[in-house]
Each structure stands twice: as structure tokens, then as C-alpha cells.
Scaffold this motif. Structure first.
Motif, mmCIF file in Angstrom:
data_model
loop_
_atom_site.group_PDB
_atom_site.id
_atom_site.type_symbol
_atom_site.label_atom_id
_atom_site.label_comp_id
_atom_site.label_asym_id
_atom_site.label_seq_id
_atom_site.Cartn_x
_atom_site.Cartn_y
_atom_site.Cartn_z
ATOM 1 N N TYR A 56 0.814 -1.227 0.000
ATOM 2 C CA TYR A 56 0.000 0.000 0.000
ATOM 3 C C TYR A 56 0.848 1.279 0.000
ATOM 4 C CZ TYR A 56 -3.891 3.124 1.166
ATOM 5 O OH TYR A 56 -4.838 4.138 1.149
ATOM 6 N N THR B 258 -5.728 -0.428 -3.459
ATOM 7 C CA THR B 258 -6.381 0.032 -2.227
ATOM 8 C C THR B 258 -7.389 -1.047 -1.805
ATOM 9 O OG1 THR B 258 -8.220 1.152 -3.335
ATOM 10 C CG2 THR B 258 -6.204 2.442 -3.023
ATOM 11 N N SER B 259 -8.030 -0.860 -0.667
ATOM 12 C CA SER B 259 -8.891 -1.931 -0.131
ATOM 13 C C SER B 259 -10.248 -2.041 -0.819
ATOM 14 C CB SER B 259 -9.127 -1.700 1.362
ATOM 15 O OG SER B 259 -9.971 -0.574 1.550
ATOM 16 N N GLY B 260 -10.750 -0.926 -1.376
ATOM 17 C CA GLY B 260 -12.097 -0.928 -1.963
ATOM 18 C C GLY B 260 -13.196 -1.072 -0.917
ATOM 19 N N LEU B 261 -12.894 -0.748 0.326
ATOM 20 C CA LEU B 261 -13.889 -0.954 1.393
ATOM 21 C C LEU B 261 -14.746 0.287 1.703
ATOM 22 C CD1 LEU B 261 -11.844 -3.140 3.952
ATOM 23 C CD2 LEU B 261 -13.722 -3.871 2.476
ATOM 24 N N SER B 262 -14.544 1.378 0.943
ATOM 25 C CA SER B 262 -15.237 2.625 1.319
ATOM 26 C C SER B 262 -16.762 2.503 1.385
ATOM 27 C CB SER B 262 -14.818 3.779 0.413
ATOM 28 O OG SER B 262 -14.872 3.399 -0.934
ATOM 29 N N ASP C 132 -19.999 5.098 -2.405
ATOM 30 C CA ASP C 132 -19.491 5.428 -1.064
ATOM 31 C C ASP C 132 -19.764 6.888 -0.684
ATOM 32 O OD1 ASP C 132 -17.541 7.012 -2.316
ATOM 33 O OD2 ASP C 132 -15.956 5.527 -2.106
ATOM 34 N N ASN D 123 -16.754 12.846 3.951
ATOM 35 C CA ASN D 123 -15.613 12.699 3.040
ATOM 36 C C ASN D 123 -15.810 13.410 1.708
ATOM 37 O OD1 ASN D 123 -13.722 11.328 4.477
ATOM 38 N ND2 ASN D 123 -14.065 9.330 3.543
ATOM 39 N N ASN D 124 -17.036 13.409 1.203
ATOM 40 C CA ASN D 124 -17.227 13.983 -0.121
ATOM 41 C C ASN D 124 -17.034 15.507 -0.127
ATOM 42 O OD1 ASN D 124 -17.655 13.456 -2.910
ATOM 43 N ND2 ASN D 124 -19.764 14.154 -2.702
ATOM 44 N N GLN E 213 -4.941 6.533 6.454
ATOM 45 C CA GLN E 213 -6.087 6.916 5.610
ATOM 46 C C GLN E 213 -7.408 6.749 6.358
ATOM 47 O OE1 GLN E 213 -3.794 8.426 3.557
ATOM 48 N NE2 GLN E 213 -5.704 8.496 2.424
ATOM 49 N N ASP F 222 -20.394 10.084 0.872
ATOM 50 C CA ASP F 222 -20.357 10.202 2.327
ATOM 51 C C ASP F 222 -20.511 11.678 2.699
ATOM 52 O OD1 ASP F 222 -18.565 8.635 4.790
ATOM 53 O OD2 ASP F 222 -18.561 10.818 4.735
ATOM 54 N N TRP G 287 -1.910 2.732 5.527
ATOM 55 C CA TRP G 287 -3.350 2.494 5.333
ATOM 56 C C TRP G 287 -4.152 2.992 6.533
ATOM 57 C CZ3 TRP G 287 -7.347 -0.670 7.298
ATOM 58 C CH2 TRP G 287 -8.460 -0.781 6.469
ATOM 59 N N ASN H 168 -8.903 6.950 -5.704
ATOM 60 C CA ASN H 168 -8.651 8.244 -5.061
ATOM 61 C C ASN H 168 -7.757 9.171 -5.892
ATOM 62 O OD1 ASN H 168 -8.718 10.098 -2.730
ATOM 63 N ND2 ASN H 168 -6.530 9.599 -2.624
HETATM 64 P P1 FAD Z 1 -8.292 2.798 0.959
HETATM 65 O O1 FAD Z 1 -7.116 3.467 0.342
HETATM 66 O O2 FAD Z 1 -8.267 1.327 1.070
HETATM 67 O O3 FAD Z 1 -8.499 3.465 2.394
HETATM 68 C C1 FAD Z 1 -9.251 2.838 3.446
HETATM 69 C C2 FAD Z 1 -10.328 3.766 3.920
HETATM 70 O O4 FAD Z 1 -9.769 4.989 4.411
HETATM 71 C C3 FAD Z 1 -11.299 4.195 2.835
HETATM 72 O O5 FAD Z 1 -12.320 3.235 2.629
HETATM 73 C C4 FAD Z 1 -11.834 5.523 3.373
HETATM 74 O O6 FAD Z 1 -12.859 5.332 4.300
HETATM 75 C C5 FAD Z 1 -10.613 6.084 4.087
HETATM 76 N N1 FAD Z 1 -9.908 7.000 3.172
HETATM 77 C C6 FAD Z 1 -8.983 6.673 2.233
HETATM 78 N N2 FAD Z 1 -8.534 7.783 1.616
HETATM 79 C C7 FAD Z 1 -9.211 8.818 2.153
HETATM 80 C C8 FAD Z 1 -9.203 10.226 1.933
HETATM 81 N N3 FAD Z 1 -8.386 10.803 1.044
HETATM 82 N N4 FAD Z 1 -10.021 10.996 2.671
HETATM 83 C C9 FAD Z 1 -10.838 10.458 3.591
HETATM 84 N N5 FAD Z 1 -10.891 9.118 3.848
HETATM 85 C C10 FAD Z 1 -10.092 8.318 3.134
HETATM 86 N N6 FAD Z 1 -14.372 8.879 0.319
HETATM 87 C C11 FAD Z 1 -15.552 8.390 0.736
HETATM 88 O O7 FAD Z 1 -15.578 7.463 1.540
HETATM 89 N N7 FAD Z 1 -16.729 8.944 0.306
HETATM 90 C C12 FAD Z 1 -16.773 9.988 -0.568
HETATM 91 O O8 FAD Z 1 -17.862 10.464 -0.916
HETATM 92 C C13 FAD Z 1 -15.534 10.485 -1.056
HETATM 93 N N8 FAD Z 1 -15.505 11.506 -1.968
HETATM 94 C C14 FAD Z 1 -14.294 11.968 -2.407
HETATM 95 C C15 FAD Z 1 -14.269 13.045 -3.318
HETATM 96 C C16 FAD Z 1 -13.056 13.545 -3.789
HETATM 97 C C17 FAD Z 1 -13.040 14.709 -4.760
HETATM 98 C C18 FAD Z 1 -11.842 12.965 -3.345
HETATM 99 C C19 FAD Z 1 -10.525 13.494 -3.837
HETATM 100 C C20 FAD Z 1 -11.856 11.923 -2.438
HETATM 101 C C21 FAD Z 1 -13.072 11.415 -1.947
HETATM 102 N N9 FAD Z 1 -13.098 10.362 -1.010
HETATM 103 C C22 FAD Z 1 -14.323 9.893 -0.574
HETATM 104 C C23 FAD Z 1 -11.872 9.857 -0.387
HETATM 105 C C24 FAD Z 1 -11.222 8.654 -1.092
HETATM 106 O O9 FAD Z 1 -11.123 8.873 -2.472
HETATM 107 C C25 FAD Z 1 -11.980 7.344 -0.864
HETATM 108 O O10 FAD Z 1 -12.253 7.173 0.505
HETATM 109 C C26 FAD Z 1 -11.150 6.152 -1.350
HETATM 110 O O11 FAD Z 1 -10.907 6.279 -2.729
HETATM 111 C C27 FAD Z 1 -11.880 4.875 -1.050
HETATM 112 O O12 FAD Z 1 -11.206 3.779 -1.589
HETATM 113 P P2 FAD Z 1 -10.688 2.599 -0.669
HETATM 114 O O13 FAD Z 1 -11.763 2.153 0.250
HETATM 115 O O14 FAD Z 1 -10.100 1.591 -1.580
HETATM 116 O O15 FAD Z 1 -9.568 3.333 0.161
#
Ligand code: FAD
Length: 481
Positions: free
Chosen positions: A245, A258-262, A393, A398-399, A296, A395, A293, A362
Motif C-alpha cells: 500500500y 487500495t482496499s475498496g472498502l469505502s 461510497d 468525506n465527499n 487513511q 459520504d 493504510w 482516489n
Molecule cells: P483505501 O485506500 O483502502 O483506504 C481505506 C479507507 O480509508 C477508505 O475506505 C476511506 O474510508 C478512508 N480513506 C482513504 N482515503 C481517504 C481520503 N483521502 N479521505 C478520507 N478518507 C479516506 N471517500 C468516501 O468514503 N466517500 C466519498 O464520498 C468520497 N468523496 C471523495 C471526493 C473527492 C473529490 C476525493 C478526492 C476523495 C473522496 N473520497 C471519498 C476519499 C477517497 O477517495 C476514498 O475514501 C477512497 O478512494 C476509497 O477507496 P478505498 O476504500 O479503496 O480506500
């Protein structure tokens, strides 16, 4: 005694404090409400299209999982302020329990319902569940709340978060007569009648109307399996996402980068505590991958921390001077962005991934959001709203917080002049056009050399000139402030 557990964004049966406590007290009935925001503005933000589809599917699974524990799940639609007290009275429950939520408008509603229930002589208990760190439990010395991530993270990273709770014991099932009685109330609906799969009431702008409700059930559904059962299986595979990661989380073509768990976190199919415990418990993962990770996970906590303290985060810039930023809302350009026809490969591929799957990597979220707000000079609201309607996802914290961060008006945003160049981003993170090729439909191996040089779509803006225009707009805002 009989307890009503009001499920909201916590669609799971394991590590669920409210459910476990209720089961410890006696018999339990579950309730989920498709809530609408009242004229008073109280309640959660209405779900976008992709999230409605996810909620519908996830609730079906929750219903089955609860049934296996001997717990019925009832559905309703409308104002929670009316339905929850009514349900508590009709079902003659002794207590109501729920997991706390943190967006200001939802919290105010919960407080009001709590008072109404207490006035009617019922016990009400709220529990933690969606966050590792509840926002009011942390504040900087001499300040009200943290506005920068790193000090926030340093203040909370070593906190004890408690043990993951096991699945509650099976309940003695309700009698046939009691079950029949449950469905007799005027507010009880079938899950299918909640309208979650209808195309109306998105609460979003004109662009969302382009998508029919069938879309979610066909195309997007092919990429996901909502529900806490599948979420638990994905958690067992967390090591795939964590492995490497630290170095490779920015590679959008790799599904395991990434985990794809959002969406699992968004709907509470998994708790953040389950994720943290699982990450700490994978021996084969390198510690720098694990720590990167976990960091994040705390970004998500930080977003909620800000959202708790800033009631208008979805509409007002955290840096107030941005309220007068001279955006040029070109609706035709916005349409190109939404439909992924800007002529900029990484942007179009990202918007295609979003459209096809309800999710975007992301790194590409950052690039597409930067392109919209800086190269096209379109207000971040529009992009935030499109994401809100199309992300599985999506949120409440986060969004908008991430959009503000990219647009430069967020509390902890990078300096405005650091503008992502989507072509450079593509060269760095997708050098072999694997991601771009996949989402722009150019075959499994990405683009051929001939296709690369062909450049079949003209970009709708010149990246260099639009960057200069963004910097000039920023200067204008500063000089007028
Ligand atoms: P992983 O990399 O596996 O991370 C694990 C968890 O950590 C994620 O599931 C998430 O809950 C949290 N996380 C990871 N990166 C971020 C980050 N940069 N900010 C906050 N939390 C994070 N995330 C959402 O959950 N919902 C949204 O609506 C959302 N909108 C976004 C809009 C924009 C413009 C951007 C730039 C980012 C946004 N994100 C959002 C943050 C991030 O892109 C996603 O959480 C991430 O891509 C989820 O993929 P993952 O579960 O594989 O993440």
C-alpha cells in the motif's frame, strides 16, 4: 424487556454496540427509515442514486442476518421525528437504541427525537459505532477543534478503541401473534415500497436525470455485492489491499492498490474498529504498508471531525475568502466532465469508471476534481453533487471535505497554485495507459501506440492556458478580499 434498535448507517450485526446492548436486555425489533429532510432542515442529507441502490441491497441482507438472530426488521419512510416515537408507542417498547451520527443536521434531529421519547417515558441510549474518535473527545490546546490533519492524527492515533464485539446471541423468536401484530401498523412498509430504486427524488441537479434507476441494478450492480455478509468476506481479504500500500496505493489500474472498502464503511457494513483490528492483525503485511493504510482511515475520522464542527460543510467554503471566488459556471463544460468527454484521457477514464461502477480510485478523484474546479473554473458544488449522486461510497463528510480540499478552499488544502496537471498525473500513475485504456474501452492491454499518438478527441480546454486563468482568478479573489 423489549428494545427497538433504529438502524441508520450501521447495516451490520457484528461489532454493533446498540444491537449487542439491546440483545443483552431482552427481545429486539429493528427499524430502518428512509428519511426525508423536513422543512426545518433537520435529518441526514437525502441519499444519491447510487447510494439508494446500495442501501436497498444492503438492507435486504441485513434483514436476513437479523432474522437468523430471531430479530425482525421493519421498514418505514418519511419523517423520523414522527415515525420513531410512533413506532416506539405502537410496539410498546421499553427502550430505543441507535448508533450515533455526527452531521450537525442529523444530530439535531436525533436530539429532538431523544427528548420526545424520554418525555413519553422511554429509555433512550445512543452508542458509538461509526467512528474511532468521537469529535467532542478531542480538541487542540487553546483551540476549539483541529483544522489540520497531522496534529489531529498525532492526538488520536494511539487511542484505545476497545475490542470488536462478537455477533449477539440468537433471540427467542417472537410468537406468530406478535409477528402478525408488527405488520399491522400504518407506518410499516415493505422494503420494495420505500422507493429506493425509483429514479426520482435524487436531491441533485439536472445532470442526474440522465441516469435511469435501472442503471444501478444492471451495470453498477455487476461490480458489487452489497451487504454485511459479503463485507465480512472482503475484510478477510484485507491483506490484498494492504500489501504494498505505501508504494502502490496511487496506481489506479491495480484493483488491489487500495482496499475498496469505502462503501462498506459508508453504510456501516463494517465498523472502523473492525477495519483497524483487522489491519493490526495481518502478520504478513509490512508495517509501513499497514501504517500508511491506517493513516487513511484517520483521514475519514478527520473529515467527520470537521463536518461535526462545521454545519455547512456541503455548501460553504471552509476558507471564507473563497465565498467570492470568480467561478465561471459553464454548463456545457460541466456536461462534458460528467459524461467523461473532456478529451483529457485520465479525466475521461475516471468519469467512465465512476459511471460504470459507482466508484473511482482516489488518485483519479483528485485529478478529475482538480480539472473541474481549476481548469474548467466550475464551482466545486457541482462536482460534489455529481459525486454525491453517482458514488456508492458517497459520504456526508468525506465527499464535501475532499472536494473543498481539492478546490483549495478546505481547511487543510494544499496551496491553490499547486494545480494537478491531469496529463502529468497520467504519465506518472498510469504510464502504460492500462487504466485509461480499460475505462475508455480500448481493449484489455490499454491503448495501442497508434491510438496514443492519434489523439482522437480534442481537449475541451488548453491545460496551460486554463491553469493561468485559474491563477489569475485566484489573484482576483485575493485582491478583492
Ligand atoms: P483505501 O485506500 O483502502 O483506504 C481505506 C479507507 O480509508 C477508505 O475506505 C476511506 O474510508 C478512508 N480513506 C482513504 N482515503 C481517504 C481520503 N483521502 N479521505 C478520507 N478518507 C479516506 N471517500 C468516501 O468514503 N466517500 C466519498 O464520498 C468520497 N468523496 C471523495 C471526493 C473527492 C473529490 C476525493 C478526492 C476523495 C473522496 N473520497 C471519498 C476519499 C477517497 O477517495 C476514498 O475514501 C477512497 O478512494 C476509497 O477507496 P478505498 O476504500 O479503496 O480506500
Amino acid at each position: 424487556s423489549l428494545t427497538l434498535v433504529w438502524f441508520r448507517d450501521d447495516l451490520r450485526v457484528e461489532d454493533h454496540e446498540a444491537l449487542s446492548a439491546a440483545c443483552g436486555d431482552g427481545q429486539v425489533i429493528g427499524l430502518w427509515i428512509r428519511e426525508c429532510r423536513g422543512d426545518d432542515g433537520l435529518g441526514p442529507r437525502p441519499l444519491g442514486g447510487a447510494a439508494r441502490w446500495w442501501a436497498h441491497e444492503s438492507l435486504r441482507v441485513l434483514e436476513t442476518e437479523l432474522a437468523q438472530l430471531g430479530i425482525p426488521l421493519l421498514f418505514a419512510a418519511g419523517s423520523a421525528a414522527d415515525i420513531v416515537p410512533q413506532a416506539a408507542a405502537d410496539l410498546k417498547v421499553d427502550a430505543v437504541r441507535w448508533s450515533r451520527r455526527y452531521a450537525p443536521a442529523a444530530r439535531r434531529l436525533d436530539a429532538q427525537i431523544k427528548t420526545d421519547l424520554a418525555d413519553a417515558g422511554r429509555a433512550v441510549h445512543s452508542h458509538t459505532g461509526a467512528l474511532l474518535v468521537e469529535p467532542w473527545t478531542v480538541s487542540p490546546q487553546g483551540g476549539d477543534f483541529y483544522k489540520v490533519f497531522t496534529p489531529f492524527f498525532n492526538a488520536v492515533r494511539d487511542r484505545e478503541v476497545g475490542e470488536v464485539l462478537p455477533l449477539p446471541d440468537e433471540q427467542s423468536p417472537l410468537t406468530q401473534a406478535d409477528r402478525k401484530h408488527l405488520d399491522n401498523h400504518s407506518w410499516v412498509r415493505d422494503l420494495d415500497d420505500l422507493g429506493l430504486l425509483d429514479g426520482t427524488d435524487t436531491g441533485s441537479g439536472s445532470f442526474a436525470s440522465a441516469r435511469t434507476p435501472q442503471w444501478w441494478r444492471t451495470t453498477v450492480a455487476g461490480h458489487w455485492n452489497p451487504g454485511c455478509r459479503e463485507a465480512a468476506r472482503e475484510l478477510d481479504c484485507l491483506s490484498d489491499g494492504l500489501d504494498g500500500y505505501a508504494d502502490s496505493h496511487d496506481v489506479p489500474a491495480d484493483p488491489d492498490s487500495t482496499s475498496g472498502l469505502s462503501p462498506r464503511l459508508r453504510f456501516g457494513e463494517l465498523s472502523p474498529r473492525q477495519l483497524l483490528a483487522a489491519a493490526l492483525d495481518i502478520p504478513e503485511v509490512r508495517d509501513d504498508d499497514r501504517q500508511a493504510w491506517i493513516r487513511q482511515l484517520y483521514w475519514r475520522e478527520f473529515s467527520w471531525h470537521l463536518t461535526y464542527h462545521l454545519p455547512a460543510v456541503e455548501s460553504e467554503p471552509m476558507r471564507p475568502e473563497f465565498a467570492s471566488f470568480p467561478y465561471e459556471d459553464d454548463l456545457e463544460a460541466l456536461d462534458h466532465w460528467c459524461s467523461g468527454t473532456t478529451g483529457i484521457d485520465l479525466v475521461d477514464a475516471g468519469m467512465a469508471q465512476l459511471w460504470q461502477t459507482g466508484w473511482m480510485h482516489n488518485r483519479v478523484r483528485m485529478a478529475t476534481a482538480s480539472f473541474l474546479t481549476k481548469n474548467l473554473l466550475i464551482h466545486w458544488w457541482h462536482g460534489e453533487q455529481w459525486f454525491w449522486d453517482t458514488l456508492v461510497d458517497a459520504d456526508e463528510a468525506n465527499n464535501p471535505v475532499s472536494w473543498q480540499w481539492v478546490a483549495g478552499c478546505g481547511a487543510d488544502a494544499a496551496p491553490y497554485f499547486r494545480i494537478f496537471n491531469p496529463e502529468r498525473q497520467r504519465e506518472r500513475f498510469d504510464p502504460d495507459y492500462e487504466y485509461v485504456g480499460r475505462w475508455l474501452g480500448r481493449g484489455p492491454g490499454g491503448l495501442t501506440r497508434a491510438e496514443r499518438s492519434q489523439g482522437d478527441r480534442e481537449p475541451i480546454v488548453d491545460l496551460k492556458a486554463s491553469r493561468q486563468a485559474a491563477l489569475a482568478a485566484y489573484d482576483r479573489m485575493k485582491s478583492e478580499a
